[in-house]
Design an enzyme around this catalytic site. Structure first.
Site, short mmCIF file in Angstrom:
data_model
loop_
_atom_site.label_atom_id
_atom_site.label_comp_id
_atom_site.label_asym_id
_atom_site.label_seq_id
_atom_site.Cartn_x
_atom_site.Cartn_y
_atom_site.Cartn_z
N CYS A 71 0.99 -1.72 -0.15
CA CYS A 71 0.15 -0.28 0.23
C CYS A 71 0.75 1.36 -0.53
O CYS A 71 1.75 1.80 1.02
CB CYS A 71 -0.51 -0.04 1.37
N GLU A 72 0.43 2.44 -1.01
CA GLU A 72 1.70 3.21 -0.81
C GLU A 72 0.74 4.96 -0.15
O GLU A 72 2.09 5.56 0.20
CB GLU A 72 1.65 3.81 -2.50
N HIS A 73 0.02 4.24 0.50
CA HIS A 73 -0.30 5.20 1.69
C HIS A 73 0.30 4.67 2.91
O HIS A 73 0.54 5.68 3.67
CB HIS A 73 -2.24 4.99 1.81
N HIS A 74 0.66 3.04 3.12
CA HIS A 74 1.46 2.81 4.77
C HIS A 74 1.94 2.27 4.35
O HIS A 74 2.96 2.18 5.64
CB HIS A 74 -0.07 2.47 5.12
N GLN A 128 -4.90 -0.30 -4.65
CA GLN A 128 -5.56 -2.03 -5.42
C GLN A 128 -6.31 -1.64 -6.95
O GLN A 128 -5.88 -2.43 -7.98
CB GLN A 128 -6.19 -1.89 -4.46
N HIS A 157 -5.59 -5.35 2.97
CA HIS A 157 -4.80 -4.34 3.11
C HIS A 157 -4.12 -4.04 4.74
O HIS A 157 -5.06 -4.95 5.38
CB HIS A 157 -5.64 -3.42 3.28
N CYS A 203 -2.59 -2.33 6.17
CA CYS A 203 -3.04 -1.54 6.94
C CYS A 203 -4.18 -0.70 7.08
O CYS A 203 -5.20 -0.58 8.20
CB CYS A 203 -2.61 -0.05 6.18
ZN LIG Z 1 -3.03 1.58 3.47
#
Ligand SMILES: [Zn+2]
Length: 225
Positions: free
Chosen positions: A113-116, A154, A182, A184
């Site tokens: 995941c590119e956010h976490h 995703q 995910h 996260c």
């Molecule tokens: Zn994430």
């Protein structure tokens, strides 16, 4: 998103897992450094994070971690950022004139995941209808793996897999469904272990409800051996 947005806005955007683009956002100088140079820099960054957290990097168990993580980032889990790693586009003529849909299902997805920067783990299911060109079955696994080895969203991963196969096969008639967990979401934040995320992209003939239904029915087939 406007340029005057503050860091909290970007925080919220990431927590809601909203991607901003179909292409992986890359800088134009992304490959000015070679892999060895990148590993060298990232190693120091990881050490800095660990030291800031108060960890004792002289401990035998932690000593090798910065270098290990840096190598893993560059060579493995984010290796798909490098276009050199893209699977070669070898295709074959459809000699046996198979004109039905071909489905490759339960392709293992390991992404991040590119956010976490936490794992996304799941399955991809791909279908295409040949217009005269076919690809080796393992090619589909390799294409999924290549795009998965990036910081990802995703939805974007699903679209990138379809676009790549459309290019390779020279047809719009390609579809992909990804069902993934995910970490996260599962291990932090809302901590929902059970939930998974399904994304889909239906190109060409797969926009037709009957064709789409056929693909989704194949995915449901129990193929345990
Ligand atoms: Zn994430």
């Amino acid at each position: 998103m406007a340029f005057d947005s503050n860091i909290e806005d970007f925080d919220a955007l990431g927590n809601d897992h909203i991607g901003t683009s179909e292409n992986t956002p890359m800088r134009s100088d992304a490959f000015k450094l070679n892999n060895e140079e990148k590993i060298d820099i990232i190693k120091d960054d990881v050490r800095h994070i660990m030291e800031t957290l108060g960890l004792d990097l002289t401990d035998d168990s932690l000593k090798g971690t910065p270098n290990r993580v840096a190598k893993m980032f560059v060579n493995e889990i984010f290796g798909g950022l490098n276009p050199d790693k893209k699977p070669s586009a070898s295709t074959f003529d459809n000699k046996y004139k198979y004109g039905e849909m071909l489905v490759e299902k339960n392709i293992t997805v390991y992404s991040t995941c590119e956010h976490h920067l936490l794992p996304i783990v799941g399955r991809a299911h791909i279908a295409y209808i040949s217009n005269g060109t076919v690809v080796g079955l393992s090619k589909m696994n390799r294409i999924v793996d290549y795009f998965a080895k990036r910081p990802q969203v995703q939805e974007r991963l699903t679209i990138q897999v379809v676009r790549e196969l459309q290019n390779v096969l020279g047809t719009k008639d390609v579809a992909c469904v990804i069902d993934a967990k995910h970490l996260c979401v599962n291990s932090r934040g809302i901590r929902d272990i059970e939930s998974s995320t399904v994304t889909s992209e239906f190109g060409g003939k797969f926009q037709d409800m009957e064709t789409r239904r056929e693909f989704l029915d194949y995915i449901k087939l129990d193929t345990k051996f």
